[in-house]
Design a protein around this motif. Structure first.
Motif, short mmCIF file in Angstrom:
data_model
loop_
_atom_site.label_atom_id
_atom_site.label_comp_id
_atom_site.label_asym_id
_atom_site.label_seq_id
_atom_site.Cartn_x
_atom_site.Cartn_y
_atom_site.Cartn_z
N ILE A 1 -0.84 5.66 7.42
CA ILE A 1 -0.13 4.71 8.28
C ILE A 1 -0.95 3.47 8.60
O ILE A 1 -0.40 2.45 9.00
N LYS A 2 -2.25 3.54 8.42
CA LYS A 2 -3.10 2.38 8.78
C LYS A 2 -3.18 1.35 7.66
O LYS A 2 -3.74 0.28 7.84
N LEU A 3 -2.63 1.66 6.49
CA LEU A 3 -2.79 0.80 5.32
C LEU A 3 -1.62 -0.16 5.15
O LEU A 3 -0.47 0.18 5.41
N GLY A 4 -1.92 -1.37 4.69
CA GLY A 4 -0.89 -2.34 4.36
C GLY A 4 -0.47 -2.21 2.90
O GLY A 4 -1.03 -1.42 2.13
N SER A 5 0.50 -3.00 2.51
CA SER A 5 1.06 -2.89 1.16
C SER A 5 0.04 -3.18 0.07
O SER A 5 -0.02 -2.50 -0.96
N GLU A 6 -0.81 -4.20 0.28
CA GLU A 6 -1.82 -4.54 -0.73
C GLU A 6 -2.82 -3.40 -0.89
O GLU A 6 -3.22 -3.04 -2.00
N GLN A 7 -3.21 -2.79 0.22
CA GLN A 7 -4.15 -1.67 0.17
C GLN A 7 -3.53 -0.47 -0.53
O GLN A 7 -4.22 0.27 -1.25
N MET A 8 -2.22 -0.26 -0.33
CA MET A 8 -1.55 0.85 -1.00
C MET A 8 -1.61 0.68 -2.52
O MET A 8 -1.77 1.66 -3.26
N GLN A 9 -1.48 -0.56 -2.98
CA GLN A 9 -1.57 -0.80 -4.42
C GLN A 9 -2.94 -0.39 -4.96
O GLN A 9 -3.06 0.22 -6.02
N VAL A 10 -3.98 -0.71 -4.21
CA VAL A 10 -5.34 -0.36 -4.61
C VAL A 10 -5.54 1.16 -4.55
O VAL A 10 -6.14 1.77 -5.44
#
Length: 374
Positions: free
Chosen positions: A83-92
């Motif tokens: 839940i702490k991650l944003g969309s760009e971080q999810m891609q990584v």
């Protein structure tokens, strides 16, 4: 339809996160001045890096692995990590997990979870663009009401660029034709509804001349008529106009015709209820606050009141990608339900019960890490 507005806080291997804002518990993503975006989130095009300047996925890879490979799935650990991650971080994270654990993290989440909780968690770990591609396929498995609601949020009032990005993604990755999939899934006997979606899905920019006074008069003629004359023009005006122009038309209509909102005129019209929902979604994005904040807050509130866990989950996860805006939607949601408790309390009430504990933790977690500072 008019309400006093609340005061808001100021503020590749994986083909395709959000402006900087204040939040507690959320890893913040600085947005480059020039970047490709989708739903106001950054799209990483080309080779996805193994790390970002502000995010290293290694610990999250290990956390997700441990959560899914113990004596049963540790959903609390899984939710807290994601839940702490944003969309760009999810891609990584997607790429890092595949490299280090040789498994697609989304396939892993799907295999380890179930129900609406699975839908929410898969949406979350997918990121904004891949999540919408997932939602398109999920919509086809829903009843007509939920399917229409999802289709509306996927394509109505979206920028031409966002639609082009989604269209390109689902074609390249899922081998799906966006337009054909939506149009064929709609009820065959509702030609007006199909026509409205065709208008939303148009790829090119309209070449018609934009004339607020003329278009306001056309709308009035249509609403006063019982023959359906000018219906095609109404779709052009509402569904194929730049947002700024539609805002001027809605304002002009209200000014000219005795303080009647354009949305109220649509509700009173002879247009069928399903097609009304399409038109209202577009119009309510420019009425009242002018940004669709109250519209989105009302849709979240409606899902709670209708006890529709699926739509509530979809709306909260999709809204949370754009953090600065989501904070204002949370404020609006509370403002529009005075005396009913905060959004956090109302979501907790809807998802009460042992069988919903994982979904409750997920949705409460999303709200908590995104909530504006008190």
């Amino acid at each position: 339809m008019t309400a006093t507005n609340p005061t808001y806080p100021s503020n590749s291997s994986s083909p395709f996160p959000m402006p900087y804002s204040v939040a507690v518990g959320r890893i913040l993503e600085p947005q480059p001045e020039e970047c490709n975006t989708y739903l106001q989130t950054t799209i990483i095009k080309g080779q996805v890096p193994s790390n970002l300047d502000y995010y290293s996925p290694q610990s999250d890879v290990e956390t997700v692995y441990k959560a899914c490979h113990g004596a049963g799935t540790d959903n609390k650990m899984l939710t807290k990590a994601l839940i702490k991650l944003g969309s760009e971080q999810m891609q990584v994270l997607q790429v890092a997990y595949k490299q280090q654990r040789q498994k697609d993290i989304i396939a892993l989440i799907e295999s380890e979870t179930s129900g609406v909780y699975r839908t929410g968690l898969v949406l979350l770990v997918s990121g904004a663009l891949r999540g919408d591609a997932y939602l398109l396929q999920q919509a086809l498995r829903q009843n007509q009401e939920n399917m229409l609601a999802i289709f509306i949020e996927l394509v109505v009032g979206r920028s031409k660029q966002d639609l082009a990005t989604l269209r390109e993604y689902v074609s390249a990755v899922n081998n799906i034709n966006l337009d054909q999939t939506i149009l064929e899934a709609l009820p065959k006997d509702n030609l007006a509804l199909k026509q409205s979606f065709r208008k939303c899905l148009l790829e090119g920019v309209s070449t018609r001349g934009y004339d607020v006074e003329r278009e306001v008069a056309t709308l009035k003629k249509f609403f006063d008529s019982k023959t359906g004359e000018h219906y095609s023009d109404v779709l052009d005006i509402i569904l194929d106009s730049p947002e700024a122009h539609l805002r001027n038309v809605a304002s002009g209509y209200k000014s000219k015709y005795y303080d009647v909102d354009l949305s109220a005129a649509i509700i009173r019209s002879s247009i069928d209820k399903a097609t009304q929902k399409v038109l209202l979604y577009a119009v309510l994005s420019v009425e009242e606050d002018g940004e669709g904040l109250n519209r989105d807050a009302r849709r979240i509130n409606a899902a709670i009141e209708e006890r529709n866990e699926l739509l509530l989950t979809i709306r909260l996860v999709r809204a949370h990608w754009y953090l600065a805006r989501f904070q204002r939607v949370i404020v609006a949601s509370d403002f529009l339900r005075p005396g009913k408790g905060s959004l956090l309390i109302r979501v907790s009430s809807l998802t009460a019960g042992w069988h919903n504990r994982n979904l409750r933790k997920l949705l409460k977690g999303i709200i908590k890490v995104s909530a504006p500072p008190s």
